[in-house]
Design a protein around this motif. Structure first.
Motif, short mmCIF file in Angstrom:
data_model
loop_
_atom_site.label_atom_id
_atom_site.label_comp_id
_atom_site.label_asym_id
_atom_site.label_seq_id
_atom_site.Cartn_x
_atom_site.Cartn_y
_atom_site.Cartn_z
N SER A 90 61.08 67.88 -22.43
CA SER A 90 60.94 69.29 -22.77
C SER A 90 61.67 70.19 -21.76
CB SER A 90 59.45 69.65 -22.84
OG SER A 90 59.30 71.03 -23.05
N MET A 247 61.64 69.77 -31.71
CA MET A 247 60.69 69.15 -30.79
C MET A 247 59.29 69.73 -30.99
SD MET A 247 61.41 68.95 -26.69
CE MET A 247 61.00 70.69 -26.43
N HIS A 248 59.23 71.07 -31.18
CA HIS A 248 57.93 71.72 -31.38
C HIS A 248 57.28 71.31 -32.69
CE1 HIS A 248 57.64 74.01 -27.82
NE2 HIS A 248 58.76 74.66 -28.02
N ARG A 249 58.12 71.22 -33.75
CA ARG A 249 57.56 70.80 -35.05
C ARG A 249 56.98 69.40 -34.94
NH1 ARG A 249 61.61 74.04 -37.41
NH2 ARG A 249 63.14 72.38 -37.47
N GLU A 251 55.84 67.98 -32.21
CA GLU A 251 54.61 68.05 -31.40
C GLU A 251 53.43 68.47 -32.26
OE1 GLU A 251 55.49 70.77 -28.26
OE2 GLU A 251 56.58 69.25 -27.11
N GLN A 252 53.69 69.48 -33.14
CA GLN A 252 52.60 69.95 -34.00
C GLN A 252 52.13 68.85 -34.93
OE1 GLN A 252 54.36 73.39 -35.74
NE2 GLN A 252 53.76 74.74 -34.06
N MET A 254 52.38 65.62 -34.44
CA MET A 254 51.68 64.61 -33.64
C MET A 254 50.28 65.10 -33.31
SD MET A 254 54.04 62.18 -32.85
CE MET A 254 54.29 61.61 -31.18
N GLY A 255 50.18 66.42 -32.99
CA GLY A 255 48.88 67.01 -32.67
C GLY A 255 47.92 66.84 -33.83
N ASN A 258 46.72 63.30 -34.17
CA ASN A 258 45.68 62.98 -33.20
C ASN A 258 44.31 63.51 -33.64
OD1 ASN A 258 47.28 61.57 -31.52
ND2 ASN A 258 47.84 63.33 -30.23
#
Ligand code: ZN
Length: 261
Positions: A90, A247-249, A251-252, A254-255, A258
């Motif tokens: 990042s 990268m942010h998309r 992460e969202q 993956m979030g 989880n």
């Protein structure tokens, strides 16, 4: 073509293969802004300056700077790599974007005043683990002036008042006070905190900053404001910016995965 051998500070922006064993290296320099360097034998195994020209390296070099065309590095006197940036996906992405923005904002081979120190301070903060998005937002806010957008952040563009609630209007190129909100239905509807940060960012000297923290909600708003202004008024489409958004998309996504577990 004027040329002088001199010492200068530099930050590697990118490297590109040239011919079989040579390199072209784009550097941000303190003396002539962004500049392209021709490095003969740069790709050869055992090249003496190999570690001085790695990505995310900065330091003091000696060479000849051209006011037109290619410059040359004779030797490096002291260089360091931003290890905290090179080793983190990042931070790496944001630092790459900052350098690319600066590279696009200024013409090659011309003085950029205090900008070298501001960019070096930004990378130093990111390298030390300060919030890479927030540091990048400061640079984005200030570069708007260089890109010729120059919004008025600190007062109403109509009446000049700074003591009323302010909101940003793209149409008017700056803030409108509550009394003049009726002029633009498409004003950004910003909250007070986001306005406050934009005003601070516009004049922040990063060399004097140790610590910079903004809550997640405000960070999202700040990014939205800056992305909108850049899309509408600067019109740059940088690959490094797209990468951050992807990268942010991810992460969202993956979030969410989880949370579902
Ligand atoms: Zn007003």
């Amino acid at each position: 073509m004027a040329r002088e051998t001199t010492d200068f500070r530099g930050i590697i922006i990118y490297r590109r293969d040239y011919r079989e064993r040579d390199l072209l290296i784009k550097m941000l320099t303190d003396k002539i802004g962004p500049a392209m360097f021709y490095v003969r034998d740069g790709k050869k195994r055992g090249f003496q300056m190999a570690s001085d020209i790695l990505p995310f390296t900065h330091g003091t070099y000696i060479g000849s700077l051209a006011d037109d065309g290619l410059s040359f590095i004779n030797t490096a006197s002291e260089t360091h790599q931003y290890h905290g940036i090179a080793g983190d996906l990042s931070r790496n992405a944001y630092a790459t974007y900052i350098l690319s923005l600066v590279d696009h904002a200024f013409p090659d081979n011309q003085s950029i005043g205090g900008w070298f120190n501001q960019v070096a301070a930004a990378l130093e903060l990111i390298n030390r683990g300060q919030d890479e998005q927030v540091v990048t937002n400061v640079i984005e806010t200030q570069l708007l002036n260089v890109f010729g957008v120059a919004p008025t952040w600190d007062r109403c563009v109509i009446c000049g008042r700074a003591d009323r609630l302010l909101d940003f209007s793209e149409q008017y190129g700056g803030m409108l006070c509550k009394q003049h909100w009726y002029l633009d239905d498409r004003r950004f509807h910003l909250d007070r905190r986001t306005v406050y940060y934009l005003q601070q960012f516009a004049r922040l000297n990063l060399q004097r900053v140790n610590n910079i923290k903004v809550n997640d909600f405000t960070k999202q708003r700040l990014q939205l404001v800056l992305d909108t202004i850049y899309d509408d008024q600067v019109g740059l489409r940088l690959k490094s910016k797209r990468f951050i958004q992807q990268m942010h998309r991810l992460e969202q996504k993956m979030g969410k995965l989880n949370l579902d577990d």
